[in-house]
Structures are given as C-alpha cells and as structure tokens.
Design a protein around this motif. Sequence first.
Motif, PDB file in Angstrom:
ATOM      1  N   ARG A  96       0.815  -1.223   0.000  1.00 42.88           N
ATOM      2  CA  ARG A  96       0.000   0.000   0.000  1.00 42.88           C
ATOM      3  C   ARG A  96       0.846   1.269   0.000  1.00 42.88           C
ATOM      4  NH1 ARG A  96      -5.102   0.866   0.848  1.00 42.88           N
ATOM      5  NH2 ARG A  96      -5.444  -1.257   1.589  1.00 42.88           N
ATOM      6  N   TYR A  97       1.918   1.297   0.786  1.00 42.98           N
ATOM      7  CA  TYR A  97       2.706   2.525   0.920  1.00 42.98           C
ATOM      8  C   TYR A  97       3.224   2.993  -0.436  1.00 42.98           C
ATOM      9  CZ  TYR A  97       6.453   5.675   2.334  1.00 42.98           C
ATOM     10  OH  TYR A  97       7.269   6.755   2.470  1.00 42.98           O
ATOM     11  N   ARG A  98       3.757   2.044  -1.219  1.00 46.47           N
ATOM     12  CA  ARG A  98       4.261   2.415  -2.538  1.00 46.47           C
ATOM     13  C   ARG A  98       3.118   2.767  -3.491  1.00 46.47           C
ATOM     14  NH1 ARG A  98       9.229  -1.532  -4.248  1.00 46.47           N
ATOM     15  NH2 ARG A  98      10.648  -1.011  -2.545  1.00 46.47           N
ATOM     16  N   GLY A  99       2.054   1.969  -3.432  1.00 44.19           N
ATOM     17  CA  GLY A  99       0.968   2.144  -4.392  1.00 44.19           C
ATOM     18  C   GLY A  99       0.222   3.444  -4.245  1.00 44.19           C
ATOM     19  N   GLU A 100      -0.032   3.871  -3.016  1.00 38.00           N
ATOM     20  CA  GLU A 100      -0.811   5.090  -2.812  1.00 38.00           C
ATOM     21  C   GLU A 100      -0.064   6.319  -3.300  1.00 38.00           C
ATOM     22  OE1 GLU A 100      -1.931   5.162   1.274  1.00 38.00           O
ATOM     23  OE2 GLU A 100      -3.699   3.878   0.942  1.00 38.00           O
ATOM     24  N   ASP A 101       1.245   6.355  -3.115  1.00 32.97           N
ATOM     25  CA  ASP A 101       2.030   7.497  -3.597  1.00 32.97           C
ATOM     26  C   ASP A 101       1.938   7.612  -5.124  1.00 32.97           C
ATOM     27  OD1 ASP A 101       2.781   8.235  -1.107  1.00 32.97           O
ATOM     28  OD2 ASP A 101       4.759   7.291  -1.168  1.00 32.97           O
ATOM     29  N   ILE A 102       2.073   6.501  -5.810  1.00 29.69           N
ATOM     30  CA  ILE A 102       2.003   6.521  -7.272  1.00 29.69           C
ATOM     31  C   ILE A 102       0.586   6.867  -7.739  1.00 29.69           C
ATOM     32  CG2 ILE A 102       2.275   5.136  -9.357  1.00 29.69           C
ATOM     33  CD1 ILE A 102       4.883   5.889  -7.992  1.00 29.69           C
ATOM     34  N   ALA A 103      -0.423   6.340  -7.063  1.00 28.97           N
ATOM     35  CA  ALA A 103      -1.805   6.615  -7.463  1.00 28.97           C
ATOM     36  C   ALA A 103      -2.123   8.101  -7.358  1.00 28.97           C
ATOM     37  CB  ALA A 103      -2.770   5.795  -6.609  1.00 28.97           C
ATOM     38  N   ARG A 104      -1.611   8.751  -6.310  1.00 32.01           N
ATOM     39  CA  ARG A 104      -1.856  10.190  -6.161  1.00 32.01           C
ATOM     40  C   ARG A 104      -1.155  10.994  -7.246  1.00 32.01           C
ATOM     41  NH1 ARG A 104      -1.615   9.021  -0.450  1.00 32.01           N
ATOM     42  NH2 ARG A 104       0.656   9.265  -0.510  1.00 32.01           N
ATOM     43  N   SER A 105      -0.053  10.492  -7.756  1.00 37.98           N
ATOM     44  CA  SER A 105       0.689  11.231  -8.783  1.00 37.98           C
ATOM     45  C   SER A 105       0.043  11.169 -10.163  1.00 37.98           C
ATOM     46  CB  SER A 105       2.126  10.702  -8.862  1.00 37.98           C
ATOM     47  OG  SER A 105       2.144   9.379  -9.373  1.00 37.98           O
TER      48      SER A 105
END
Length: 648
Positions: free
Chosen positions: A483-492
Amino acid sequence: MTAIKRQAAKSFNEIGLDHRLQRALGKRGFSTPTPVQTECIPRTLEGKDVVARARTGSGKTLAYLLPAINKVLLTEDDVKGSFKVIVLVPTRELCEQVKNEATATAELCGGEIKATALIAEGSQQLKRAIAGAGQIVVSTPSKIAAALREGLLTSAMLTSRLKMLILDEADLLLSYGYEEDLQLIAPQIPRSCQCMLMSATMSEDVEKLQKLVLHNPVALNLLNCADPTSKKGDLAAGLGVAAEVTHFAYNCSREDKLLSVMTILKLGLVRKKALIFVNNVDNGFRLKLFLESFGVKSALLNAELPLNSRSHILQTFNKGLFDYLIATDDVHAASHDQSKSSKKGGGKKGKDLKRGGAKKDEEFGVTRGIDFKGVRTIINFDLPSSVQGYVHRAGRTGRAGESGSTVTLFTPEDADFQELLATALGPNKDASKPAAASGLAADEEPTSSGRGDEDDDEGKAKAEEEVLKPFKRLTKVQLEAMRYRGEDIARSITKNVIKDARAKELKLELLNSDRLKDYFEEHAAEKQLLRHDKALHRKAPPVHLKHVPAYLKDASTVADRGVSKTGHRGKGFLPGAKRRNIERSKDPLKAGGFIKAPKKGLGEEEHTEAELKAMAIGKREAKRKAKEDHTAFVPKANVRKGYKRQRN
C-alpha cells in the motif's frame, strides 16, 4: 428452441463437405469437428435456414464459414462475380477476424475464392472496396446499407448472386444500433437465399432478426452440446460461457482497485496472458500508467485508436509479444456505474460531451466474438453493465477446450450485482470437472487417495460450492505491504497526467497508422518492430519500484508460474547457469524464509539492517562450511599479466 443432445464426434470427411474443402481442413490440421460444427454443418448443407445458440469459443465461426465456402465451390461455375455470401457482424475487429479465417481455408481449396472485409471509411474508399470484393464479403450492416443507399450495390445484383446470408453475434446487431440498416437490407435479400443466425445468448433482438430474414428455420440449442455431462442449470447450459472457465471474486474498496491489480500481476498470482477490462478510456490510461510505474508492461486498446493500430495490437497480443492487454469495453456497452447513474436520472454523458476528446469508432468491440489466442485470465477492473456483458467478457478465455479463469473486482457498492451474478452462475453441480471447479492450472490433475465413500462425500460437498469463488491468492496482508508504494504513485496520476498520456498515445498510433501505412505494405517484416506497450510517462518512474523486496512479500502468497500458450515464459524458468549459481549459494539461513533480494533493479535503494546482518552471517557460515569440507580454492588465472591472483 430445441436442445440438441451431443452426437458421436465425426470427421470432416463424414459430414458431406466438398472434397476440396476436406483437403484444405486437413492441411490446416483440423480433423474432427466440434460438437457445434457437427450439428450445424449437415443441416446447413441440406439447404435449411438455421438459428443456432452456442457458447463462446465453441467453433461457431467455422460452423457457418465451412458451409458458405462449400456453397461457393459448388456454384463456382453457375454464378460468377462477388457477393455470393454476406456475413454480417457487429464490429470491424470481428470483420477482420472472420475474413482472415475464411481466407486461410479458401486459399487451400485450390479455387479462386476471395474473402473481403468491408471496413473502408468514406464513399470513395467504399466504392473501391465494393468493386474489388470477393465471393465472400464480411461487413457490418452499416456498410452494406451505405452501399445500397449510394447505388454501389443494387437489388438486382443481390438477386442474381447472393446465395447465403449469415448473421453472427446476432444478439448484438440490434443493440449496436443497426436496426434501421437491417430493415433496409432485409427486403433486398432474395427469398431463395439461405440464412444462418448465430448467437451466444437469446433475447428479444434475436427473435426480431429471426422474423426479419429467416424462413421456417431449424432452431438448435447447442449450449449443452459442448459437454455431454452438463445438466440443466449448469453454467455452460445457463449462460453460454465455457464450463472450463473458473470464476473468482475479489472484494476491495474502490481506491484499492489499482493496487489490487498491480499486486496480482507483479507477483504473478494469475496465469499469463491476461486481458483486463475497463469501462472507459481514462480508467484504461490510469491503470496503464500505474502498472508502468512498477515495471509491468501493458498495451491499451480503445475506440479512439485508428483501425490499423487496433488490428496490429490484436495481432501482436495474439503472437505473445506482450502478456497484458487493457481493453475498454465496447462503445455501446454501458458500464455498471453508468447504468446505476442513469437510473438516478444523471450520468456523465453531458459532461463527456462538454469535455470533448477524440472521436470514438462506433463499430469498435473486442468483448464480442474476437478470438484471443492463449488468454488464460480475464480481470474485470470495472464491472460490465449486465450478466450478459459478463458472459461475453468471460468468453475471451476458456476457448476451444482450454482452461481459463476470470477475476472480478467488487466494491461494497457492487454488492447487488455480485449477488445477481452469483445467482445467475448458480451452484456448480458438475462434480466430474474437478480441475474447472477448483481452479487448478491446465497442467495439474487431481489425485485420488482411494478412501472410497469418504472421497465421494467430499466430492459432493465440493460440487455444491458456488461457482463464483473468492480469490484467496491475494491476501490482505500482502495488499497492505504494497500500500505505501501504491498510494504514492496513485496520487501522482492526475487528470492532467492522463490527458498528456492520451495525447501522446494517440499521436504515436496515428503516426503508425497513417504515415507509415504505405511503407509497411512494402516492408511487412519491419512492422513487427512497432511496439504498443511503450512507456507513456514524461519522466521515467523510480527504478526501485520495479523491484519488490523480499520483506514485502507475504509468505502465504503463492504465485502461479504457469506458462501461457503463446506468451512469454514465466519467472520460474531460469537459464541453466543462473540456476546452478542459485543452487551453489543456498545455505541454512535462506531456507528459514528470508531470501536475499536480487541486485538487479535496486538503484539507490539501501539494504535494511536485517538484510545486512543476514548477509554478514551468511558469509561467515559459507567460510566455515568451506573449511569443514576442506575444499581447495582454485585461483583465477590472469592471462594478460601472466600471474595468478589469489582471492581473499
């Protein structure tokens, strides 16, 4: 419509086809017809009109093409010219596929039989296509209607030449907006013309078409024909999807859809090749950009792309040049979300019209009739609008007896549709198919323990399980680790990023389709160099995202290392030298569950404290073991300087 019991399989030599056609089928490697072909072809050769309902992937295309080619061969001397057979299909992609299938068989018959796909745009191009048309013409109803309106195709031509009319995917012809075109075409069809109507599902639209063009047809229900053990109420009998397809449901929040699909593909939890369905172009680009950030290459297929590009994407995907294809649903198939919003009196239609965008091809469609090669997994990122839409999506796998699976993502708001789908699929009453029921890989076989009645009771219990099973390979623990990696990319991935990506993709595909069209006609081999899974990000994503460290992997997560029929080899297949190096480096510490992360793709990522300690202990254990085994060290010879260098 009468249900047909499966007859004993016959060879093509026994069902009355012309000897030239039998020879052509032998050259193509076809020896035994499918049950659907066994039932349809003899009745068609008798000159009867036929209405057939058969599941997806059961061989319907050859079931009507073989009688059509047979009729052309028999009337070759009597009637000259084109338009002896007209095949009407709902999409231009299906036009190309049917035409290629007809050409592949007709070329081997020895005669000058030509198949033509009417997919030209504009009156001048349509005029040239009509002038050069062959005996078998595959088209959408709109092209034939346009030719009749412009006088390029006259009633006298059809009366003197047309011998057979075929309506494929009949349940979709009216829903795609071809009703006016079909009403224009129907009166022009001579009464002596033989008609066939093929469909995977039955609806009021099919009954309308049947009354419009057919005369006293023989109605065949061939859903049970593909499986002699299927019973009333079984999946294949009830909906028209293959019994070899296993159906899975994964429940997550709407925000976790991107993360879930990325984790499934990145960790190899499903078999390749995979076809991922979304309901609109924006969702397709958002998913492609998200997967691209984590090093998962994929191609995107949508109605905004030129026809040449769409055809090339399908060809390269079928050849296995990439493993993941994201496809938008057909332009006439409303999404589940849109159908819910339309009931509330709203929807996004007006908003989309204001926003504008590239023009979509109204005759685009990949969920209906397209024969994808080697697709083992269907992932429904967005829900279809109906159970019928789900059947057509699931029909892209499990074709020609191959096993397949579908994974559908359900959010809490989709509980009603999930219940409706589970009810429609019904309980699995076919205990004779353990591989399909349990979701085993194609090369796995169930084993018996010889416990007698106890196994029988367990088998009955398993047989009564719901067909729509939970997808347990992706655990909540594994999802939280990513989740930590995925949420950052999703917001970008913002709206502006998606807009830029759409413009870049369309620009590339227009270049491939228009400016290079003439060049690739002369240099067909170099067309294979075109890639449709190129990166769309303006800036390259961080390198470390492509690597999933061992501490982020849940030990209970089991990857599916199966190999797709035409796709790339899975990660489980290693070169011999690399496999031997891994075997040499094994030690007791690594057997305890910790695996040293590979160096490739790490970039600037530093080792954790636990990793550094484990590596140090591993080196000490390796030196101690070497001393105990008394293995002599062989120094490496330095050829250039002529002396031996001793390693420390």
